[in-house]
Design an enzyme around this catalytic site. Structure first.
Site, PDB file in Angstrom:
ATOM      1  N   VAL A   1      -7.483  -8.581   2.978  1.00 59.96           N
ATOM      2  CA  VAL A   1      -6.452  -7.886   2.264  1.00 59.96           C
ATOM      3  C   VAL A   1      -4.953  -7.919   3.427  1.00 59.96           C
ATOM      4  CG1 VAL A   1      -5.501  -5.811   1.175  1.00 59.96           C
ATOM      5  CG2 VAL A   1      -7.969  -6.701   0.854  1.00 59.96           C
ATOM      6  N   CYS A   2      -4.172  -8.261   2.698  1.00 62.80           N
ATOM      7  CA  CYS A   2      -2.917  -7.882   3.580  1.00 62.80           C
ATOM      8  C   CYS A   2      -2.702  -8.658   5.024  1.00 62.80           C
ATOM      9  CB  CYS A   2      -2.614  -6.765   3.847  1.00 62.80           C
ATOM     10  SG  CYS A   2      -0.893  -6.008   4.237  1.00 62.80           S
ATOM     11  N   THR A   3      -2.548  -8.115   5.893  1.00 63.97           N
ATOM     12  CA  THR A   3      -2.358  -8.729   7.039  1.00 63.97           C
ATOM     13  C   THR A   3      -3.890  -9.086   7.820  1.00 63.97           C
ATOM     14  OG1 THR A   3      -1.870  -6.680   8.348  1.00 63.97           O
ATOM     15  CG2 THR A   3       0.082  -8.129   7.632  1.00 63.97           C
TER      16      THR A   3
ATOM     17  N   GLY B   1      -2.776 -10.224  -1.443  1.00 64.22           N
ATOM     18  CA  GLY B   1      -1.333 -10.012  -0.730  1.00 64.22           C
ATOM     19  C   GLY B   1      -1.482  -8.662   0.047  1.00 64.22           C
TER      20      GLY B   1
END
Length: 235
Positions: free
Chosen positions: A118-120, A169
């Site tokens: 998830v995300c970075t 994202g």
């Protein structure tokens, strides 16, 4: 004689007796709590799925929300997992550079059925070499960092599935990611039950949650803040 009713009974019996699917969620100092704990909360309501958290040590660690997180396990006693989930943070630079962390994630990832982020968190997986040859998504403001990972293709989507890698994202995309994961594992009906149970019916007051819909000056301002927060990543 095998009838539809008998088949349904047998399938349900196998599902009830099957070992639960285990999801291990990696935690690290300075991470964004929602990246990890939104999926954790949703998966806690899913039948047949068990989650645990792990970190380099089992000591409490700070997140970017100003509270401490308590991992269930350290690297030393972390159990095996079917699904590896790496959450993100505003500045994952230290985790991306920590060889002990990367080596452990490589070991776990080589044995997991799914490698997810998830995300970075995708940047941490890429640093461990686990995304070579894969498509992934990430928080929009960090996508340029992937230029250093030539074998990883970043896709501009909220959730991306590429074989055994599923990625979400930025931050709140972890909710959509989790429903996608549950649908992949257990079917669309199970994911729909979960979505309704949690009343996940997003109706944001503003249409600016994506750089395509936000005002250019707003996008530029957020990007500038991200550059200051994680200057090492953009150097």
């Amino acid at each position: 004689m095998m009838t539809p009713a008998n088949l349904k009974r047998d399938v349900l019996g196998v599902m009830m007796n099957a070992a639960p699917i285990t999801v291990g969620i990696f935690l690290y100092p300075g991470m964004t709590m929602l990246d990890a704990y939104a999926p954790l909360q949703m998966l806690a309501f899913a039948q047949g799925i068990e989650c645990f958290t792990f970190a380099k040590t089992a000591l409490p660690l700070p997140c970017d929300a100003g509270v401490d997180l308590l991992p269930n396990y350290s690297f030393a006693d972390c159990p095996s997992m079917d699904i590896l989930l790496v959450a993100g943070g505003g500045n994952p630079y230290q985790a991306m550079q920590d060889e002990t962390t990367l080596a452990f994630l490589r070991q776990v990832g080589s044995q997991a059925q799914y490698i997810t982020s998830v995300c970075t968190g995708a940047l941490i997986l890429a640093s461990a070499g686990l995304l070579n040859g894969y498509q992934t998504t990430c928080h929009w403001a960090y996508k340029e960092v992937f230029k250093r990972f030539e074998q990883v293709e970043v896709v501009d989507q909220r959730v991306v599935i590429d074989r055994n890698h599923i990625s979400g994202g930025g931050i709140t995309a972890g909710l959509d990611f989790t429903l996608t994961l549950v649908a992949k594992l257990q079917g669309a009906a199970a994911a729909q039950v979960l979505q309704l149970l949690l009343e996940y019916d997003p109706q944001p007051p503003f249409d600016c949650g994506n750089p395509r819909s936000a005002a250019p000056e707003l996008v530029a301002g957020v990007q500038a803040e991200v550059h200051k927060l994680a200057a090492e990543l953009f150097a």
